[in-house]
Design a protein around this motif. Structure first.
Motif, PDB file in Angstrom:
ATOM      1  N   ALA A  41      12.151   5.810  -3.553  1.00 53.46           N
ATOM      2  CA  ALA A  41      12.253   6.463  -2.088  1.00 53.46           C
ATOM      3  C   ALA A  41      10.918   6.168  -1.411  1.00 53.46           C
ATOM      4  N   SER A  42       9.919   6.433  -2.219  1.00 58.56           N
ATOM      5  CA  SER A  42       8.382   5.986  -1.595  1.00 58.56           C
ATOM      6  C   SER A  42       8.229   4.660  -1.190  1.00 58.56           C
ATOM      7  N   ALA A  85       0.783  -1.007   0.120  1.00 59.31           N
ATOM      8  CA  ALA A  85      -0.156   0.061   0.351  1.00 59.31           C
ATOM      9  C   ALA A  85       0.894   1.123   0.147  1.00 59.31           C
ATOM     10  N   ASP A  86       0.360   2.258  -0.513  1.00 62.15           N
ATOM     11  CA  ASP A  86       1.216   3.520  -0.804  1.00 62.15           C
ATOM     12  C   ASP A  86       0.595   4.431   0.441  1.00 62.15           C
ATOM     13  N   TYR A  87       1.466   4.120   1.653  1.00 60.23           N
ATOM     14  CA  TYR A  87       1.079   5.325   2.825  1.00 60.23           C
ATOM     15  C   TYR A  87       1.682   6.597   2.685  1.00 60.23           C
ATOM     16  N   ALA A 112      15.874   7.059   2.594  1.00 60.69           N
ATOM     17  CA  ALA A 112      15.462   6.046   3.336  1.00 60.69           C
ATOM     18  C   ALA A 112      15.636   6.430   4.582  1.00 60.69           C
ATOM     19  N   PRO A 113      14.972   5.586   5.569  1.00 59.84           N
ATOM     20  CA  PRO A 113      15.405   5.909   6.992  1.00 59.84           C
ATOM     21  C   PRO A 113      16.679   5.932   7.435  1.00 59.84           C
ATOM     22  N   PHE A 114      17.212   7.001   8.077  1.00 63.56           N
ATOM     23  CA  PHE A 114      18.470   7.135   8.611  1.00 63.56           C
ATOM     24  C   PHE A 114      19.382   7.561   7.601  1.00 63.56           C
ATOM     25  N   ALA A 148       7.215  15.738  -1.416  1.00 63.13           N
ATOM     26  CA  ALA A 148       6.382  14.559  -0.794  1.00 63.13           C
ATOM     27  C   ALA A 148       7.610  13.728  -0.619  1.00 63.13           C
ATOM     28  N   VAL A 149       7.259  12.575  -0.115  1.00 65.39           N
ATOM     29  CA  VAL A 149       8.412  11.592   0.294  1.00 65.39           C
ATOM     30  C   VAL A 149       9.273  11.254  -0.964  1.00 65.39           C
TER      31      VAL A 149
END
Length: 773
Positions: free
Chosen positions: A284-285, A13-15, A38-40, A113-114
């Motif tokens: 990235a998303s 899903a695209d949160y 990405a995280p971190f 956006a992300v």
């Protein structure tokens, strides 16, 4: 639907559509809205804005001139800006002097956006960016007539506060290679953590040959050279100007703390020639969806709540920065994380949530902390640009390690070294780094006021932040007790348990305020207490007895010793009245955020306070006040958090409120609140915590009177009926206002809440543990 299918659906899903990257960028939230792939991720690519009056802590300000788009930023931090280095700035036409101010206003609000960010300048230039973990991608759209891109090695985020925390450019190297790409290095120092010189290397490519490319060097705005020199080096400003006569130009730039060669390898590996902006943004998303957003899934459909949920998950994962493989200081097989900013902000509720949602990264972060101690002698409380500093109160990495230990984190963590690192904090006074803001002791690491702590069992006004440090040192020592007990170190366990009670030595039973007696106050070497108004804290800053909190707030902060605290405060009934007083308006005029309410949602010393009613059998009041704070001081907009995010601390406070639990760091206890919605939380090894919410009719025989100021104008059922009526844990009725890690997190579990509009006395079981009492 099977668990496997449900998880597959969640992960696809695209949160990211619910993430507002601008949430918390205004009203002092200091959030970074640019691209974090990405995280971190090490690279955080976004705009640098200046208005010459306001510090742009994350680079972004809603009003001011764009001075560049740089690859390194912090997010949600205070004190002073950090980074803003490795920058490109597009300029219309030719550039006679690249040393002058090239800042340009925007033609409208930025878009983001992300994985994607866009800025339109008033001169018609459009900048769109994307990124990977170690490299950034720029796409420029130029008006007809040509434009240039300026690379200024001296570019940093400046500070205008006048506290001496501004960053300095000290040296640089820049060169244009024969194939047209550029390489170089910048050396910088200072900033909020008073870091000495540190280096960052870079390597940049343009997708088409420039019509001209020149290096420059100079002091101030005066050019020393501007031409075809292959390399410029030295203390003067260095950089290059690349001119183009085409509508669209893309650029790829890698960074490294190791070498320019490594920076080139990073960009060529992560953004090879021909990579598109859309591909990077989509990647990235997808990563954020699979690695972060899918960790909490819900059937909730309210778009505002979903924006708060997924924007908060995003905000808590921006820092620290994973720099494994990019440590320039020592070689190690251990992970390496930097931009820990700071454990003082994070230990209360951020690191416990990181443990739940990112167990693998969390273990890496623990190992990194211990490895820093191995090579530098102390655990960091804050760390940035590969340097420890600053320590605002206690040695709060001790709390982080203790929390992990009592919740069973083992894996590749060397707990013998981990405990030795904690013991260093508890027994070794760090050298004074002579910080001008607090000259009495070290602000770099460790416990600067340790001599008093060991001699008196409290901290005298000889040391700044004496009372708040004493409360935190007590919690730190309790953390040592927890690990020592687990390692079967009986003498240490007893010693540190005893020391963890030393906060009591600051309790003056006759100090009074608002018809209540007994508060933690300054104490002199002769044992006498200083006369002190519990509603005052000086400036609540570095030189004062209390840091970012009033005596009222710190007098509730011995969370490991609550039973004794309740006795000192006058017993359960008086304690309940005292807690309630924290939330009355018009009492503390200095607190402008809350209209004079003593409780301050913008500073961490108040974070746990709304949940403390659980210790006196009034779980309904914990629900009422914590929900009031969440709904009144948080929203889904640009001013959506109540002040500085503090590296995601505010976001994690809200997330725990949504989940309906609150952690007590260093203990395995979670205080029960009230969840906003049904949800599934993905845990380690494929396990889940499933939380369900059903709304029931109000119990006509409710046994708890509604608070006199308990009214709600919110329309959703979760806002109108949020009191717990009953709870089942793992299918069995539950009557305690707390759970343990082993109940629902260690092996997964279920929590089924029935909620209603009126409070009832459902939590009739054992009170939460008070292990130091």
């Amino acid at each position: 639907m099977s668990l496997f299918v449900a998880l597959s659906v969640a992960q696809s899903a695209d949160y990211s559509q619910y993430v507002n990257v601008f949430l918390g960028t205004e009203n002092g939230g200091n959030m970074f809205p640019g691209v974090v792939a990405a995280p971190f991720a090490m690279v955080k690519l976004g705009p640098d804005v200046t208005n010459f009056t306001t510090d742009a802590y994350s680079g972004y300000l809603p009003v001011g001139n764009i001075t560049g788009f740089s690859l390194m930023h912090e997010s949600g931090t205070g004190g002073a800006p950090k980074y803003g280095v490795v920058s490109q700035m597009p300029v219309l036409g030719a550039v006679p002097n690249p040393l002058v101010d090239l800042g340009t206003n925007r033609s409208g609000p930025d878009q983001g956006a992300v994985g994607y960010y866009k800025t339109s300048l008033a001169n018609g230039i459009i900048i769109e960016v994307a990124a990977t973990e170690h490299a950034g991608f720029y796409q420029y759209t130029f008006p007809a007539g040509g434009a240039s891109v300026v690379v200024d090695v001296s570019h940093v985020l400046n500070s205008f506060r006048g506290l001496g925390w501004g960053q300095n450019y000290t040296n640089g190297r820049f060169g244009i290679m024969r194939d047209g790409h550029y390489e170089g290095r910048g050396t910088y120092n200072n900033g909020w953590n008073l870091a000495p010189n540190w280096d960052i290397y870079f390597c940049g490519y343009f997708d088409a040959p420039a019509t001209s490319s020149r290096t420059f060097s100079g002091n101030g705005t005066t050019l020393a050279s501007y031409g075809r020199a292959r390399f410029t080096t030295g203390k003067m400003r260095q950089g290059g100007v690349f001119s183009f006569n085409r509508e669209t130009v893309t650029s790829r730039v890698g960074i490294s703390f190791i070498s320019a060669e490594r920076a080139c390898q990073n960009v060529q590996k992560e953004i090879p020639r021909g990579t598109t902006l859309k591909t990077l943004s989509n990647t990235a998303s997808s990563r954020w969806n699979s690695e972060v957003f899918s960790k909490i899934t819900t059937t909730e459909t309210n778009s505002t709540i979903l924006t708060q949920l997924y924007s908060s998950l995003y905000g808590m994962h921006l820092i620290p920065s994973n720099r494994t493989g990019e440590n320039p200081l020592w070689k190690s097989h251990e992970p390496y994380y930097d931009d820990v900013f700071t454990q003082w902000d994070l230990f209360r509720c951020s690191t416990p949530l990181m443990h739940v949602l990112q167990p693998a990264a969390y273990e890496e972060q623990l190992r990194s902390l211990i490895d820093i101690w191995r090579h530098e002698g102390f655990l960091p409380d804050a760390r940035s640009s590969n340097y420890n500093g600053r320590t605002q109160g206690g040695s709060n990495s001790d709390n982080v390690l203790a929390d992990a230990y009592v919740k069973g984190v083992r894996g590749a963590v060397n707990w013998t070294d981990g405990y030795a690192a904690m013991r260093t904090d508890a027994e070794v006074t760090p050298p004074n780094n002579n910080d001008p803001i607090a000259l009495d002791s070290s602000t770099k690491e460790g416990r600067g006021a340790l001599p008093d702590w060991l001699r008196y069992g409290y901290i005298t006004p000889t040391y700044s932040r004496a009372v708040s440090r004493a409360v935190e040192y007590s919690v730190n020592d309790f953390g040592l007790r927890q690990v020592a007990m687990g390692l079967n170190l009986g003498a240490d366990s007893a010693k540190y348990l005893n020391r963890s009670r030393n906060w009591r030595n600051h309790w003056n039973p006759v100090a009074s305020s608002l018809n209540f007696t007994g508060f933690v106050v300054p104490r002199y070497a002769n044992g006498s207490f200083a006369p002190y108004d519990p509603l005052q804290c000086g400036g609540c800053y570095w030189k004062d007895p209390y840091y970012q909190g009033l005596p009222w707030e710190y007098s509730f902060n011995a969370h490991h010793d609550m039973a004794h605290l309740i006795d000192l405060a006058g017993g359960p009934a008086t304690f309940t009245r005292r807690l309630t007083k924290m939330f009355e308006p018009g009492i503390a005029p200095a607190n402008k955020v809350t209209g004079g309410m003593i409780f301050n949602p913008a500073n961490e010393p108040s974070f746990t306070t709304p949940y403390l009613f659980n210790f006196v059998g009034r779980q309904d009041l914990s629900v009422y006040y914590s929900r009031m704070v969440a709904k009144k001081y948080y929203n889904a907009g640009r001013s959506g958090i109540p002040g500085n995010s503090d590296a995601g601390a505010m976001q994690t406070w809200l997330l725990w409120n949504m989940i309906g639990l609150y952690p007590l760091t260093g203990q395995s206890t979670f205080l029960i609140g009230s969840p906003w919605f049904s949800q599934t939380i993905a845990l380690a090894a494929g396990k889940t915590l499933n939380i369900t919410v059903t709304h029931t009719n109000t119990n006509a025989n409710a046994t708890v009177a509604r608070s006199s100021n308990n009214s709600s104008s919110n329309s959703s059922s979760s806002d109108a009926a949020y009191y717990v009526q009953s709870l089942a844990v793992n299918g069995k009725p539950w009557t305690k206002a707390w759970i343990a890690w082993s109940d629902v997190f260690e092996h997964g579990g279920t929590m089924d809440f029935a909620l209603g509009a009126e409070p009832v006395r459902w939590a009739t079981g054992e009170l939460p543990p008070s292990p130091a009492s």
